[in-house]
Structures are given as structure tokens and as C-alpha cells.
Design a protein around this motif. Structure first.
Motif, PDB file in Angstrom:
ATOM      1  N   SER A   1       0.825  -1.206   0.000  1.00 29.43           N
ATOM      2  CA  SER A   1       0.000   0.000   0.000  1.00 29.43           C
ATOM      3  C   SER A   1       0.861   1.260   0.000  1.00 29.43           C
TER       4      SER A   1
ATOM      5  N   ALA B   1       1.374   4.400  -2.946  1.00 30.21           N
ATOM      6  CA  ALA B   1       1.423   5.835  -2.657  1.00 30.21           C
ATOM      7  C   ALA B   1       2.697   6.459  -3.218  1.00 30.21           C
TER       8      ALA B   1
ATOM      9  N   ARG C   1       3.422   9.475  -6.463  1.00 30.03           N
ATOM     10  CA  ARG C   1       4.323  10.620  -6.489  1.00 30.03           C
ATOM     11  C   ARG C   1       5.277  10.562  -7.682  1.00 30.03           C
TER      12      ARG C   1
ATOM     13  N   SER D   1      -2.968   5.485  -8.244  1.00 30.79           N
ATOM     14  CA  SER D   1      -3.904   6.185  -7.361  1.00 30.79           C
ATOM     15  C   SER D   1      -5.087   5.290  -7.009  1.00 30.79           C
TER      16      SER D   1
ATOM     17  N   GLU E   1      -3.833   2.612  -4.652  1.00 31.69           N
ATOM     18  CA  GLU E   1      -3.614   3.147  -3.301  1.00 31.69           C
ATOM     19  C   GLU E   1      -4.928   3.221  -2.526  1.00 31.69           C
ATOM     20  N   LYS E   2      -5.971   3.707  -3.177  1.00 32.96           N
ATOM     21  CA  LYS E   2      -7.272   3.809  -2.507  1.00 32.96           C
ATOM     22  C   LYS E   2      -7.823   2.433  -2.163  1.00 32.96           C
TER      23      LYS E   2
ATOM     24  N   GLU F   1      -6.162   0.915   1.029  1.00 32.25           N
ATOM     25  CA  GLU F   1      -6.210   1.623   2.316  1.00 32.25           C
ATOM     26  C   GLU F   1      -6.654   0.701   3.449  1.00 32.25           C
TER      27      GLU F   1
ATOM     28  N   ARG G   1       5.309   4.303   8.219  1.00 34.09           N
ATOM     29  CA  ARG G   1       5.027   5.594   7.574  1.00 34.09           C
ATOM     30  C   ARG G   1       6.054   6.652   7.975  1.00 34.09           C
TER      31      ARG G   1
END
Length: 313
Positions: free
Chosen positions: A98, A102, A106, A117, A120-121, A124, A142
Motif C-alpha cells: 500500500s 502511494a 508521487r 492512485s 492506493e485507494k 487503504e 510511515r
């Protein structure tokens, strides 16, 4: 993850290969159960290594059973079950995947960024599930990954600003990724206050640190041409200025990578193995550190490495 940390299959004994496959398939099963079917697509050699490391340090005696394979409904495969090491590695694999999506958001552009994207969603819930199972894991990851991202951005800015920096971007960034895996590998032992728990945590931390730095450098080497073409960050492009490495540069990288694999081996030799514990996890890990990683590094440096779209054994 990246998929570079894998065994040298021809050098494994039959029972070791069977054990490795059961650990790998067991992780797939646990990822599907804990984080959802889609998370299985992110199954990785690297986190299978982690599960085997934990088994080695704890002397875990896991159970192996045959279960249906979601990739082939007509085949049953042997899988590790009721395994704390496999459960943790599966959650860690989903969480790192995950964070990887993200990171791609970038770095990528156009359709690749749009896909990342969406991924990534969709992932979650993997993070929330992993955090629920192992409180503090995803927040710790993180924090360390954000430090790595900041270092990469600074390296890019400094490279544009001047004629390079005093410290090699590859050294700085690989050290930070080493901290990521050091935290990840040692996390299962963080609440064990016994003497053996402290020793296991130190060994796992040292192995994770060396493996993390090794992965970062190998991945940067493997992506050199692709990153140059897509104008993406790569610390080796900043250090060497081109995607075509000279023989001397390859020799330097080869020596550095061999040293890191050696550091992981040295740390593992300090573990106090239970005589009654299965011998396969330790043997497989030593195969990976002494043979598998060397073979992958050589192939990457030679430009002959063909990374599969998805790890498989």
C-alpha cells in the motif's frame, strides 16, 4: 515489495524447496484471509524471507497442510498454517504494498499515476487491517518512509542546485531504507522483554538493515535506464550521471552488495537455534544470503536480470 530476495533454487534440497513453497503459499493464503483477495497480487519473495527469518529466530514449529490454490482452482498446494511468522509477514507485505502504491503516485505520470492512485485507494483497508493486527506497525513504517521520501527530494534539489553533494545519495537513501526494514524485521520482538527476545530483536534488526540497504541499491541499479527515460529520481543517476555504468562502477557496486549480504549472514550466525526446531528455515535463509542474492546482483549488474511481473515459485 521488490522481489529480489529469493533462493538459488538449484542449490536447495528437495525438502527445503518444498518448505519454501509452503511458506510462500501460506503467506498468500493469510494475505487473502486478513487483507482481501486483491492483496494476494502483492505477494513477495522479500516478505517470505522475513517469515523464514522469524521462524529461524523463534524456533517456530508450524503446521503444513494442503489447501486449494486461488490461482489454479484445480490444484491443491501445501501451505503453512497456524504460523505467527507467516501471519505477521503477510500483514507486513500488504502494508508495504500500500505504501508502495502511494510512492508510485508521487513518481509516475499519466496512466501509470492514475492506476497507482486507484490501487492506493483500494489498499487503504490493508493498512487499517495491518495496524489493527499489529498496533504501531504501519505508523512506524510511515514515519520512516516519510524520512526516506524527504531525503530523496533533498537529493534531487541539491543535485539541481550544485555539482553534487558531499554524501552519496545512494548511501544516504539506502541507509534510510535499511532503517525501514530494520524496524519491520525487529517489530515482532519489540514486546519480548526476555534475554532471548532482546537478542532476537538485535539480530532481526541487523539483518533487516543490511537487507534494506541491499534492496535499495539493487533496485536503483535495475531501474537505471527506465528512470533515466522517465525522468524519475534515482540516486545512482545523480552519483554517476548516466544509466550506463562503467566496469569500475559495477565492481564498486558488486563489492558493496556482497558486503551487505555478508553483514546479514554474520548477524544470523549469532542466533541461538533450538536443536528441536525445523532446520529448513535457517538453511533456506543461508542459501538466499550466500547464493540467491549474489546471483540476482550479478544479473542486475550484467543487465540480464528479468524480473517477473509477479513473484512465483
Amino acid at each position: 515489495m521488490f522481489g529480489y530476495i529469493k533462493p538459488l533454487i538449484p542449490e536447495l534440497r528437495v525438502r527445503e524447496l518444498e518448505y519454501y513453497r509452503s511458506a510462500y503459499c501460506g503467506m498468500c493464503g493469510r494475505m487473502g484471509k486478513e487483507c482481501g483477495t486483491l492483496s494476494r497480487l502483492c505477494l513477495s519473495y522479500d516478505l517470505t524471507f522475513l517469515s523464514l527469518l522469524i521462524m529461524t529466530l523463534t524456533g517456530e514449529k508450524n503446521k503444513i497442510e494442503k489447501h486449494g490454490c486461488p490461482a489454479n482452482c484445480f490444484v491443491s498446494k501445501k501451505m503453512t498454517v497456524s504460523s505467527p511468522a507467516t501471519d505477521y509477514a503477510a500483514a507486513a507485505c500488504a502494508a508495504l504494498a500500500s505504501f508502495g502504491f502511494a510512492d508510485d503516485v508521487r513518481d509516475e505520470k499519466g496512466a501509470r499515476r492514475a492506476f497507482s492512485s486507484m490501487a492506493e485507494k483500494a489498499s487503504e483497508k490493508w493498512l487499517s487491517r495491518s495496524e489493527k493486527l499489529y498496533p504501531g506497525l504501519t505508523e512506524g513504517l510511515r514515519e520512516r518512509l516519510q524520512a526516506l521520501n524527504a531525503a530523496e527530494e533533498n537529493a534531487t534539489a541539491e543535485a539541481k542546485d550544485a555539482n553534487g553533494t558531499a554524501s552519496s545519495p545512494a548511501d544516504v537513501c539506502s541507509a534510510l531504507f535499511g532503517e525501514v526494514l530494520s524496524f519491520l524485521f525487529s517489530f515482532p520482538f519489540s514486546k519480548d522483554e526476555s534475554d532471548s527476545g532482546h537478542v532476537n530483536k538485535a539480530i532481526a534488526s541487523a539483518v533487516g538493515n543490511a537487507i534494506g540497504r541491499w534492496i535499495y541499491i539493487v533496485d536503483a541499479t535495475d531501474d537505471l535506464k527506465k528512470d533515466e527515460k522517465r525522468e524519475r529520481f534515482n540516486p545512482l543517476l545523480i552519483s554517476y550521471g548516466a544509466s550506463e555504468l562503467t566496469d569500475d562502477e559495477k565492481t564498486t557496486l558488486r563489492c558493496n552488495l556482497a558486503a551487505l549480504a555478508g553483514q546479514a549472514q554474520d548477524a544470523l550466525l549469532l542466533c541461538d537455534r533450538d536443536a528441536e526446531a525445523p532446520s529448513e528455515p535457517y538453511s533456506i535463509i543461508m542459501n538466499i544470503l550466500s547464493g540467491g542474492m549474489k546471483t540476482v546482483a550479478q544479473a542486475v549488474l550484467d543487465g540480464s536480470y528479468d524480473k517477473p511481473a509477479r513473484d512465483k515459485v
